[in-house]
Design a protein around this motif. Sequence first.
Motif, PDB file in Angstrom:
ATOM      1  N   GLN A 154       1.321  -1.161   0.030  1.00 35.56           N
ATOM      2  CA  GLN A 154      -0.427   0.400  -0.307  1.00 35.56           C
ATOM      3  C   GLN A 154       1.005   0.921  -0.145  1.00 35.56           C
ATOM      4  O   GLN A 154       0.886   2.552  -0.760  1.00 35.56           O
ATOM      5  CB  GLN A 154      -0.857  -0.207   1.100  1.00 35.56           C
ATOM      6  N   GLU A 158       1.094   4.108  -3.124  1.00 39.22           N
ATOM      7  CA  GLU A 158       0.477   5.090  -2.922  1.00 39.22           C
ATOM      8  C   GLU A 158       2.036   5.908  -3.195  1.00 39.22           C
ATOM      9  O   GLU A 158       1.644   7.394  -3.840  1.00 39.22           O
ATOM     10  CB  GLU A 158       0.378   5.330  -1.275  1.00 39.22           C
ATOM     11  N   HIS A 248       1.498   7.441   7.829  1.00 43.17           N
ATOM     12  CA  HIS A 248       0.943   6.955   6.203  1.00 43.17           C
ATOM     13  C   HIS A 248       0.107   5.930   6.778  1.00 43.17           C
ATOM     14  O   HIS A 248      -0.578   6.818   5.392  1.00 43.17           O
ATOM     15  CB  HIS A 248       2.481   6.179   5.554  1.00 43.17           C
TER      16      HIS A 248
END
Length: 299
Positions: A154, A158, A248
Motif C-alpha cells: 500500500q 501510494e 502513512h
Amino acid sequence: MRTRFAPSPTGPLHLGHAYSALRAHDLAKDASGTFVLRIEDIDRGRSREEWEAQIQEDLRWLGLSWETPVLRQSERREAYRAALDSLWQRGLLYACTCNRRDVLSAASAPNEGEPLVGPDGIVYPGTCRSKPRAHTVLPDGVALRLDMSLALNQFRMERSGHREAVPENDRFRAFQETGRGPNGETGIIHSSYGHLQNNIGDVVLARRDFGTSYHLSVVVDDAFQDITHVVRGEDLFDATLIHVLLQHLLGLDAPIYVHHELVRDETGSRLAKRHDSMAISSYREAGATPADIRSLVGL
Ligand code: GLU
C-alpha cells in the motif's frame, strides 16, 4: 517546535533517560518551543504511580518544565482502538494466537536457519497470517499483527502515485532527520523494503493484554500532541521505520526524528541495559548537582 519525553513508569530514571529528556527539552527551549512529558503506561502490570512521581521529581530537579496536563497513555484506549479499527477495516491486520513458545519453535524449525531478531524480538514467522480473516468488527482480547507485506504494498502504491507499485528494490525513504542514522549518516535516511519485510516483519500492534502496543500508541499520541521533533536513542531506529509506515497508513503527519547516541559507561556498555546503571535519584543522594548530571552525559 514541540518535542517530548515519553518514559514508561516501570523503573527509575537513569542517566540514559536523563540524556534523552535533556536533549528533547533543550531542542524545544532553544527554539522557544514547547516540551511535552507523556507517560507511557500501557503496561498496567509493570507501571507504578510511585515511579511516575519519582520520574517527575527527578526531571524537575534537573531543571525541566513541561506542558500540563500530562497525557497518560492509559487514558487513551479509545484513540488506539479507532486507529486499529481503521487498519483492521482495510485488511491490514490479522489476529494472532501464538504465544512466545509458538513463535520460537516456528522460527527455529529445521529449514528456517537461525531465527532473525527484529526490534521486538524474533521476527514473526507468519503462522497466523494465512488463517482466514473475517473482516467484521475489530476483535478484542486477541493480539493483532500488521501484515507487513500488504502494508508495504500500500505504501509503495501510494508513493508511486499510480496503480503500479514502486519496484521492490526501491529504497524506503523514511524521513528527514537532523540526527544520525544507523550508519552515522545524517540527512534523509533510507532503508529498504526488504529490511522492513524480512528483518522487522509482522509486528504486534495490539497486545492481547493491553489492546494496543508501544508502536501504535506512540504514533497516535505523537500526532495527537502535534509533536514536530521526536528525540530518541539510536537503538530505536528500526522502531522509527515502523512508526513512519504507520503514520502513512493512518494519514498522520510524520515528525522529524533525531536519533541520538546512547549513553555508555567507560567500557562502552549501554547504561540502559545494565542492572547497576545508576538512577538519577542515587546521584542526587550522593550529592551530585543537575550540572554534574549534564556533564556526566556530555552536555
Ligand atoms: N516509552 C518509550 C521509551 O521509554 C519512548 C521512546 C520513544 O518512543 O521515543 O523507550
